[in-house]
Write a protein that holds these residues in place. Structure first.
Motif, PDB file in Angstrom:
ATOM      1  N   MET A   1     -18.306  53.938  30.762  1.00 48.11           N
ATOM      2  CA  MET A   1     -19.265  53.269  31.485  1.00 48.11           C
ATOM      3  C   MET A   1     -20.630  53.968  31.580  1.00 48.11           C
ATOM      4  SD  MET A   1     -17.311  51.396  34.565  1.00 48.11           S
ATOM      5  CE  MET A   1     -15.653  52.276  34.695  1.00 48.11           C
ATOM      6  N   SER A   2     -21.709  53.185  31.620  1.00 49.69           N
ATOM      7  CA  SER A   2     -22.888  54.051  31.746  1.00 49.69           C
ATOM      8  C   SER A   2     -23.255  54.292  33.244  1.00 49.69           C
ATOM      9  CB  SER A   2     -24.003  53.160  31.288  1.00 49.69           C
ATOM     10  OG  SER A   2     -24.326  52.080  31.945  1.00 49.69           O
ATOM     11  N   LEU A   3     -24.015  55.135  33.824  1.00 54.21           N
ATOM     12  CA  LEU A   3     -24.468  55.361  35.162  1.00 54.21           C
ATOM     13  C   LEU A   3     -24.710  54.282  35.599  1.00 54.21           C
ATOM     14  CD1 LEU A   3     -24.582  57.312  37.298  1.00 54.21           C
ATOM     15  CD2 LEU A   3     -26.903  57.632  36.441  1.00 54.21           C
ATOM     16  N   LEU A   4     -25.800  53.398  34.927  1.00 46.39           N
ATOM     17  CA  LEU A   4     -26.121  52.090  35.462  1.00 46.39           C
ATOM     18  C   LEU A   4     -24.912  51.139  36.075  1.00 46.39           C
ATOM     19  CD1 LEU A   4     -29.005  50.949  36.398  1.00 46.39           C
ATOM     20  CD2 LEU A   4     -28.809  50.003  34.346  1.00 46.39           C
TER      21      LEU A   4
ATOM     22  N   GLU B   1     -23.083  60.700  43.873  1.00 44.46           N
ATOM     23  CA  GLU B   1     -22.238  61.718  43.401  1.00 44.46           C
ATOM     24  C   GLU B   1     -20.872  61.392  42.896  1.00 44.46           C
ATOM     25  OE1 GLU B   1     -23.605  65.262  46.979  1.00 44.46           O
ATOM     26  OE2 GLU B   1     -22.040  63.612  47.472  1.00 44.46           O
ATOM     27  N   THR B   2     -20.309  60.174  43.581  1.00 48.01           N
ATOM     28  CA  THR B   2     -19.348  59.743  42.975  1.00 48.01           C
ATOM     29  C   THR B   2     -19.214  59.331  41.555  1.00 48.01           C
ATOM     30  OG1 THR B   2     -18.661  58.607  45.317  1.00 48.01           O
ATOM     31  CG2 THR B   2     -17.731  57.694  43.359  1.00 48.01           C
ATOM     32  N   TYR B   3     -20.426  58.768  41.160  1.00 46.47           N
ATOM     33  CA  TYR B   3     -20.369  58.176  39.857  1.00 46.47           C
ATOM     34  C   TYR B   3     -20.788  59.355  38.832  1.00 46.47           C
ATOM     35  CZ  TYR B   3     -20.025  53.804  42.272  1.00 46.47           C
ATOM     36  OH  TYR B   3     -19.704  52.815  43.125  1.00 46.47           O
ATOM     37  N   VAL B   4     -21.423  60.159  39.369  1.00 47.03           N
ATOM     38  CA  VAL B   4     -21.575  61.579  38.204  1.00 47.03           C
ATOM     39  C   VAL B   4     -20.231  62.211  38.260  1.00 47.03           C
ATOM     40  CG1 VAL B   4     -22.854  63.631  37.964  1.00 47.03           C
ATOM     41  CG2 VAL B   4     -24.236  61.724  38.766  1.00 47.03           C
TER      42      VAL B   4
END
Length: 595
Positions: free
Chosen positions: A1-4, A116-119
């Protein structure tokens, strides 16, 4: 999944609104001259079309150096991060620098915790065994420690007020918080699994599952652990749930099918039916819409939904309206877009229709050519969004336009679909009134949608223009089974192809025809998706979860509508289902006559 795709609903809405504002200068009708994009947007668009990973990375880095204050700079930074993780996981120093930059640029409060979660999750997922795990662990632990429900509620309510959205209900707020916190726990659990610490990972996933059992990554990680423990029945259940609640990519989908065959005497014949039944149990209808009381009207309205199978906020917009209104009152069309992720239900015609309206984000909806709502929400917000939509539909959709239409559609023995629309302008005064410009919207509360740039430009016209009426034909597939990243399994009224618009005149009983070849359309859809995987203007090289472009003959129908291209106003619409494939089959629907 992408960050967006990873950022939550609250942040996505903010990004969508910012994108809309940045796109204001380029919105136009089909007949208006195109305005040149600013230099930064041209550079960003050019960088996105590059398919070679290193060249794309170089172009994005050059873009942010040249245009650090561009509205697209944050999206470019996310693209750089994604590209490094996907194609260059060995470049750990660059990845760490980019991870810190993304979190720093996210700001403070819950926005920072969300990033922070998604990174952290992106780092933990990269390269099978994770990349830069110390950084991922630090970010995930901070997010888990500081993500509180009271802060979430305050932030969500403040955001709704700022962007003039309806305030979420307490139930919707709790559902969104539970999902976000479950995702944070899953990110930390994934780090633990990469570091070969299954016991703390299992404990974290148990907490996450109790908060929200419908987070795809929570179910996937539970399935991984069950496989490691040789608990095949539990693993199959978890992987099936992951498939239904989000996405399940290779090699996990193949492993799920292997487990299913092992549990069903070597066959997967009943898989789809079993998954359909399980989907109905996992996702019961969030509320029961009431059938609409038929109105004595001469108007059949058209609601156009610009959506995406990976768009979380689109879930609320995609539910319920088809169960409320008859197709003599309201026809709903879904145009899938590659927003925020590549979408195998999208096609060149659905993309072109979005460009016609100047649509740049999902969900966007247009009622008779005018903006209905902005933003969106999860399943927990479905009833809230539904009530707001029906209120506006009932207030505006039934006004007569002075246009009538008779639509017929049949399927010939060679498989071709033929449609004929007979259109007449029966009341020129009503037509002029229907095309009269609205004043630019100036919202005074959180319920009235602001005018789009294209509508604002139309509204300020002081001299009425001669109507330029066209008739559009759409071939739609009703009820496509596809489990996308937002968890919707059955997609209704998906536009598969548009016929070239036919120009109208004010003469009575004007007859126009369109022909669709499902076999040719299916072939072109496959070619389009194959080509999109190799080269596109958004993502670089991609891989769709599935590419089932075969059209289900029994699910096809034709929709036609008359619109004025000067104002985008849709004046009349009609729906014609298709009978079984026999030469004599023919169905018809009339729009614009008394009912």
């Amino acid at each position: 999944m992408s960050l967006l795709h990873r950022i939550d609903t609250r942040l996505r809405v903010a990004l969508c609104l910012a994108t809309l504002l940045s796109a204001a200068a380029t919105s136009h009708s089909q007949d208006a001259p195109k305005m040149q994009l600013p230099a930064d947007q041209r550079a960003f668009a050019a960088a996105r079309t590059i398919s070679d990973p290193q060249q794309r990375l170089d172009a994005m880095q050059h873009f942010v150096q040249t245009y650090p204050k561009s509205s697209s700079a944050s999206r470019a930074q996310g693209d750089i991060f994604d590209s490094l993780l996907k194609y260059f996981p060995q470049r750990t120093a660059e990845i760490d620098t980019q991870a810190r930059l993304l979190v720093k640029d996210a700001g403070k409060g819950l926005s920072k915790l969300s990033y922070e979660t998604y990174v952290a999750d992106s780092l933990a997922e990269a390269s099978d065994t994770g990349v830069d795990l110390p950084r991922a662990e630090k970010l995930a632990k901070e997010a888990v420690a500081k993500y509180t429900e009271s802060d979430f509620d305050k932030d969500a309510l403040d955001s709704a007020k700022k962007y003039k959205q309806p305030a979420p209900t307490p139930a919707a707020l709790h559902s969104r918080f539970a999902s976000d916190r479950a995702s944070a726990l899953a990110a930390l659990a994934k780090v633990d699994m990469d570091e070969h610490k299954p016991q703390p990972a299992t404990a974290l996933l148990s907490k996450a599952y109790s908060l929200d059992p419908n987070v795809d990554e929570v179910n996937l990680l539970r399935g991984e652990i069950a496989l490691d423990q040789h608990k095949d029945a539990e693993a199959l259940d978890d992987l099936e749930r992951a498939q239904l609640t989000g996405e399940l990519k290779s090699p996990w989908r193949e492993k799920m099918m292997e487990l299913y065959r092992n549990a069903h005497n070597g066959t997967e014949q009943g898989f789809l039916a079993d998954m359909d039944a399980q989907y109905a149990r996992i996702f019961p209808e969030p509320f029961t819409p009431q059938p609409h009381k038929p109105a004595d009207t001469h108007q059949t309205a058209l609601l156009e939904l610009f959506t995406g199978s990976a768009c979380g906020p689109c879930v609320a917009a995609d539910l319920a309206l088809l169960k409320t209104y008859s197709r003599n009152e309201l026809i709903v069309l879904a145009y899938d877009q590659h927003i925020p992720e590549p979408d195998p239900l999208a096609n060149p015609d659905s993309i072109a229709r979005a460009k016609f309206y100047g649509v740049r984000y999902t969900p966007t909806s247009m009622l008779n050519g005018k903006s209905l709502w902005e933003g969106g929400g999860s399943r927990a917000s479905a009833e809230e969004s539904y009530k707001e939509a029906t209120k506006q539909i009932d207030a505006t959709a039934t006004k007569p336009s002075g246009v009538q239409m008779l639509l017929t559609a049949d399927r010939s023995s060679d498989g071709l679909i033929h449609a004929t629309a007979t259109v007449s302008v029966t009341n020129p005064q009503q037509l002029q009134k229907a095309l009269a410009p609205d004043p630019p919207a100036k919202p005074t509360d959180n319920k009235t949608p602001a005018a789009t740039p294209a509508q604002t430009a139309i509204a300020v016209q002081t001299t009425p223009t001669e109507p330029h009426l066209v008739t559009n034909f759409a071939l739609v597939e009703d009820d496509i089974r596809y489990s996308g990243e937002n968890g919707i399994r059955f997609h209704r009224m998906v536009v598969r192809a548009l016929a070239q618009p036919a120009s109208e005149t004010a003469k009575p009983n004007k007859t126009l025809d369109a022909t669709f070849n499902p076999a040719t359309i299916s072939s072109k859809l496959k070619d389009y998706l194959d080509g999109y995987e190799e080269k596109n203007d958004r993502f670089g090289k991609v891989k769709f979860l599935t590419k089932d472009t075969a059209l289900e003959a029994d699910h096809l129908a034709v929709v036609a509508w008359v619109e004025d291209t000067n104002t985008h106003r849709v004046l009349q619409a009609a729906f014609a289902p298709l009978a079984p494939a026999t030469p004599q089959s023919q169905t018809a629907t009339t729009a614009g006559s008394s009912r």
